[in-house]
Design an enzyme around this catalytic site. Structure first.
Site, short mmCIF file in Angstrom:
data_model
loop_
_atom_site.label_atom_id
_atom_site.label_comp_id
_atom_site.label_asym_id
_atom_site.label_seq_id
_atom_site.Cartn_x
_atom_site.Cartn_y
_atom_site.Cartn_z
N TYR A 66 -14.36 6.49 0.28
CA TYR A 66 -13.07 5.86 -0.06
C TYR A 66 -13.05 4.43 0.50
O TYR A 66 -12.70 3.48 -0.19
CB TYR A 66 -11.93 6.69 0.52
CG TYR A 66 -10.54 6.17 0.26
CD1 TYR A 66 -9.91 6.40 -0.97
CD2 TYR A 66 -9.84 5.46 1.23
CE1 TYR A 66 -8.62 5.93 -1.21
CE2 TYR A 66 -8.55 5.00 1.00
CZ TYR A 66 -7.94 5.24 -0.23
OH TYR A 66 -6.66 4.77 -0.46
N SER B 104 -7.11 -0.75 0.29
CA SER B 104 -6.49 0.01 1.38
C SER B 104 -6.87 -0.64 2.70
O SER B 104 -8.00 -1.14 2.85
CB SER B 104 -7.00 1.46 1.38
OG SER B 104 -6.61 2.09 2.59
N1 LIG Z 1 -0.49 6.31 -0.23
C1 LIG Z 1 -0.88 5.43 0.65
O1 LIG Z 1 -0.37 5.37 1.78
C2 LIG Z 1 -1.97 4.44 0.28
C3 LIG Z 1 -2.42 3.54 1.28
C4 LIG Z 1 -3.37 2.58 0.94
C5 LIG Z 1 -3.85 2.53 -0.36
N2 LIG Z 1 -3.43 3.43 -1.30
C6 LIG Z 1 -3.92 3.28 -2.66
O2 LIG Z 1 -2.81 2.99 -3.49
C7 LIG Z 1 -2.99 3.51 -4.80
C8 LIG Z 1 -1.85 4.42 -5.16
O3 LIG Z 1 -1.86 5.56 -4.31
P1 LIG Z 1 -0.60 6.52 -4.09
O4 LIG Z 1 -0.95 7.34 -2.90
O5 LIG Z 1 0.65 5.74 -4.09
O6 LIG Z 1 -0.65 7.51 -5.34
P2 LIG Z 1 -0.07 7.37 -6.82
O7 LIG Z 1 1.08 8.31 -6.98
O8 LIG Z 1 0.14 5.96 -7.20
O9 LIG Z 1 -1.31 7.92 -7.66
C9 LIG Z 1 -1.57 9.30 -7.76
C10 LIG Z 1 -1.83 9.62 -9.24
O10 LIG Z 1 -3.16 9.21 -9.58
C11 LIG Z 1 -3.67 10.16 -10.50
N3 LIG Z 1 -5.12 10.14 -10.52
C12 LIG Z 1 -5.99 10.66 -9.61
N4 LIG Z 1 -7.25 10.50 -10.01
C13 LIG Z 1 -7.20 9.85 -11.20
C14 LIG Z 1 -8.18 9.42 -12.11
N5 LIG Z 1 -9.49 9.62 -11.88
N6 LIG Z 1 -7.80 8.77 -13.23
C15 LIG Z 1 -6.47 8.57 -13.48
N7 LIG Z 1 -5.48 8.98 -12.67
C16 LIG Z 1 -5.85 9.62 -11.53
C17 LIG Z 1 -3.11 11.50 -10.01
O11 LIG Z 1 -3.09 12.47 -11.04
C18 LIG Z 1 -1.73 11.12 -9.52
O12 LIG Z 1 -0.74 11.35 -10.52
C19 LIG Z 1 -4.36 4.21 -4.76
O13 LIG Z 1 -5.35 3.31 -5.23
C20 LIG Z 1 -4.56 4.50 -3.29
O14 LIG Z 1 -5.92 4.63 -2.96
C21 LIG Z 1 -2.49 4.39 -0.99
#
Ligand SMILES: NC(=O)c1ccc[n+]([C@@H]2O[C@H](COP(=O)([O-])OP(=O)(O)OC[C@H]3O[C@@H](n4cnc5c(N)ncnc54)[C@H](O)[C@@H]3O)[C@@H](O)[C@H]2O)c1
Length: 259
Positions: free
Chosen positions: A154, A138
């Protein structure tokens, strides 16, 4: 690496974000996809969406913070589909609340989940003769004092994930296992969009929300590049929303300007 005919495992693929988007793209490009999540309902919905587009997918429930469950996930892929070629360590929960709330859970799922996936993924890929792993960082963990999330664990976990990736660059040449990392900024997931829509334009400005958010399809494109480009191993792709994505140079000192 060509994705067609390969076996891909993706964690956290049951939500309305990047995991599902990447799972659907992999299936669209003819990989067999193991969709994993702690949410059985969400994971099965992703499988349904993939099957609706005539893709191949199966669900396996695993909490990435529990090593035995990650081991079982990869064993399931090997048992049912014959091996693992691609692993996307996507699951990385962000817990809202007090800065030190859920300290261990955050590190366990984000950092240790990615470590477990990477270590057991490497074992499975060794049996296959190679593979590609993509980790999720991130931008909140890039730099110091510039931009942090409100969750120190985080950011610590995400900094560790980028570093884990670069320490494994040598695996590319030595064992044909390429480990790379994508570092997104503000992505157009259901959750982030909902949050941004709850803010007034003034609050958006105060928070520095970059609009438009990075589209999910663009993230899927970037992940496919990291999987497909045989030249990339141990590389970190940083993508500030609204800017051009770019790789951190090999040998980057990180703290080039000292005072
Ligand atoms: N959303 C953003 O803007 C953003 C920005 C930077 C980085 N990220 C990172 O990108 C990745 C994807 O994030 P996203 O926001 O697109 O969500 P996503 O939809 O890809 O992931 C959410 C899913 O992860 C599952 N989950 C949570 N804890 C878990 C665990 N312990 N084991 C297995 N599954 C689990 C949840 O049940 C949910 O269905 C993450 O690593 C996040 O930290 C996201």
């Amino acid at each position: 690496m060509k994705v067609r005919g390969k076996v891909a495992v993706i964690t956290g693929a049951g939500g309305g974000g990047q995991g599902r988007a990447v799972a659907r793209r992999l299936a669209r490009d003819d990989a067999s996809v193991i969709v994993s999540d702690i949410s059985e309902r969400g994971g099965r919905e992703t499988v349904r969406l993939i099957e609706e587009q005539r893709g191949r997918a199966a669900f396996f429930r695993a909490d990435v913070g529990v090593e035995s469950e990650v081991r079982e996930l990869l064993a399931f892929a090997e048992r049912t589909l014959g091996g693992v070629d691609i692993l996307i360590n996507n699951a990385g929960p962000y817990f809202h609340g007090a800065p030190f709330a859920k300290w261990m859970e955050t590190i366990q799922a984000n950092l240790m989940g990615t470590v477990y996936g990477t270590l057991h993924g490497i074992e499975a890929m060794r049996r296959r003769g190679g593979g590609a792993i993509v980790n999720f960082g991130s931008t909140s963990a890039v730099g110091h004092g510039f931009k942090h999330s409100s969750s120190p664990p985080y950011d610590i976990a995400k900094a560790g994930i980028a570093r884990l990736t670069t320490t494994l660059a040598w695996l590319g040449e030595k064992e044909k296992i390429r480990v790379n990392c994508i570092v997104p900024d503000w992505v157009d997931t259901d959750e982030v969009r909902g949050y941004v829509e709850s803010l007034t334009p003034k609050q958006c400005e105060e928070e520095g929300v970059p609009l438009p958010l990075t589209p999910l399809d663009d993230i899927a494109d970037a992940v496919m590049d990291l999987i497909g480009n045989e030249d990339l191993a141990g590389r970190v792709l940083v993508w500030w929303t609204g800017q051009k994505r770019g790789l951190i140079p090999v040998g980057d000192l990180g703290y080039a300007r000292l005072e």
